[in-house]
Design an enzyme around this catalytic site. Structure first.
Site, PDB file in Angstrom:
ATOM      1  N   ASP A 100       0.837  -1.204   0.000  1.00  0.00           N
ATOM      2  CA  ASP A 100       0.000   0.000   0.000  1.00  0.00           C
ATOM      3  C   ASP A 100       0.865   1.244   0.000  1.00  0.00           C
ATOM      4  O   ASP A 100       1.601   1.501   0.949  1.00  0.00           O
ATOM      5  CB  ASP A 100      -0.923   0.008   1.210  1.00  0.00           C
ATOM      6  CG  ASP A 100      -1.858   1.209   1.203  1.00  0.00           C
ATOM      7  OD1 ASP A 100      -2.362   1.561   0.113  1.00  0.00           O
ATOM      8  OD2 ASP A 100      -2.062   1.808   2.266  1.00  0.00           O
ATOM      9  N   ASP A 282      -1.550   6.188  -6.266  1.00  0.00           N
ATOM     10  CA  ASP A 282      -1.980   5.321  -5.170  1.00  0.00           C
ATOM     11  C   ASP A 282      -2.319   3.926  -5.670  1.00  0.00           C
ATOM     12  O   ASP A 282      -3.324   3.739  -6.353  1.00  0.00           O
ATOM     13  CB  ASP A 282      -3.190   5.938  -4.466  1.00  0.00           C
ATOM     14  CG  ASP A 282      -3.718   5.058  -3.348  1.00  0.00           C
ATOM     15  OD1 ASP A 282      -2.894   4.436  -2.650  1.00  0.00           O
ATOM     16  OD2 ASP A 282      -4.945   4.990  -3.170  1.00  0.00           O
TER      17      ASP A 282
END
Length: 410
Positions: A100, A282
């Site tokens: 992440d 992201d």
């Protein structure tokens, strides 16, 4: 990453202990690169939930921009999860961690309970984590432990979050946060100015890697699960990209500056749809989200209709044939998504409650007009087409084409 800590013993002691985790072991000869293979895992409920997932993550980023000390940041991507395997403890237990870039702390013990070993140390610092709109929750403690990477490389006394209570967490053992170190600021309640070392920080500060950066490669695929990517610490992998890597500085404009934020402009063909503005890169978001005014321009230009069920934009085969490149102007370079790169994999339409053979676009609205300081999110569907470098020491983000940039996978 979002943690709230409540001091249970001397913060000075804790900070001294964490400092030892960086300086207490001798510096070894730096390796050129530490590479972890990645497996993509798909987990769907329906297309509406996918949209809700990205919406909740966007809301979480907005929350963090206004209340950095206690925020609600979604760590997991329930739809595309990018899994790496590491060993935790001594002796090590193999754990599957979701990569992440929108968080910066590693935590272990979600799907499978964390099992302390002789290398485990509980700092007694409680932590609490909510995700998105509160549908998922994590509460536990900050520990340090030994983490084993590929090739037998180990990192002792690495800070990790360990949940004692969780709700609605992903089907994995935890998270490997590769976000900027600044995302950890404010997490120690009694010393909010102190940062917690990330995995990239520790590898670099202990001399394990030669450069303070991470390289990310995703290979597009329409299969449910496949070994198809890699995460490289310390050096870029020249075999994973074509041409040259071009870099752009991390933005200083909030709220995108808290993340891997960059500045870009978007055109559809020759038509401007998003002015030069700031947003983020992201890998925890699935789709490409753009400001609502840019989204309206894109919808009109493509002739797309909104599917009332799964909330995706959908186009007819004739309109697909007429699609123009979607161009991302970043620095001096242009990164173009072909028509095929702008659509959802048709073999996976059933996973988003889509009609068989229908064509769905992967661009969605961010939910507000241009000017918020977070006007786009380049999610997985962008990153799978370009090799990406996150350079912590120079505050740069780099991109390069790959053999799969123009692939017709979808």
């Amino acid at each position: 990453m979002t943690f709230q800590f409540t001091a249970m013993f001397s913060v000075a002691f804790l900070l001294a202990f964490l400092a030892l985790s960086i300086t207490g072991s001798p510096v070894e000869v730096r390796n050129s690169r530490i590479t972890l293979p990645m497996t993509r895992r798909l987990k769907f409920s329906n297309g509406t939930n996918l949209m809700q997932q990205d919406e909740a993550r966007l809301a979480a980023f907005r929350d963090y921009s206004t209340n950095g000390k206690r925020a609600h940041v979604i760590l997991e991507n329930d739809y595309y999860s990018y899994i790496v395997s590491v060993g935790i403890g001594d002796p090590p237990t193999s754990c599957k961690l979701v990569v992440d870039s929108g968080s910066a702390i590693t935590w272990v013990g979600a799907d499978r309970r964390y099992a302390p070993t002789k290398s485990s140390f509980n700092t007694k610092q409680p932590l609490e984590q909510s995700y998105g709109q509160g549908s998922a929750f994590l509460a536990g403690m900050l520990w340090t432990d030994t983490v084993t990477f590929g090739g037998g490389l180990t990192m002792t006394r690495m800070p990790i979050g360990v949940p004692s209570t969780s709700r609605g967490i992903i089907e994995a053992d935890g998270i490997l946060g590769i976000g900027p170190t600044s995302m950890t600021l404010g997490k120690l309640q009694n010393s909010p100015e102190e940062a917690i070392q990330t995995v990239t920080d520790l590898l670099y500060n202990r001399g394990k890697i030669s450069q303070h950066l991470v390289g990310i490669f995703f290979q597009p695929s329409s299969k449910d699960e496949e070994d198809y990517g890699e995460l490289s610490f310390g050096e870029i992998d020249h075999d994973m990209y074509t041409g040259n890597i071009a870099y752009t500085p991390v933005t200083t404009t909030g709220p995108s500056a808290r993340y891997w934020g960059i500045k870009q402009r978007i055109t559809y063909g020759t038509m401007d749809i998003l002015e030069s503005t700031t947003g983020i890169v992201d890998c925890g978001s699935t789709l490409i989200s753009i400001a609502s005014d840019a989204y309206e321009k894109y919808q009109a230009a493509t002739g797309a209709d909104l599917d009332p069920g799964n909330k995706f934009l959908t186009i007819t085969p004739d309109k697909y044939d007429a699609l123009q490149p979607l161009n991302f102007h970043i620095g001096e370079e242009i990164y173009s998504l072909t028509p095929n790169a702008q659509i959802w994999p048709r073999s996976l339409n059933d996973q988003i409650d889509g009609a068989e053979g229908a064509i769905y676009l992967v661009v969605k609205s961010i939910g507000r007009p241009t000017g918020s300081g977070h006007d786009f999110t380049n999610g997985y569907v962008f990153l799978q087409r370009f090799y990406t470098v996150l350079d912590s020491s120079k505050s740069l983000v780099g991109f390069a084409t790959t053999l799969f940039t123009d692939d017709d996978t979808n």
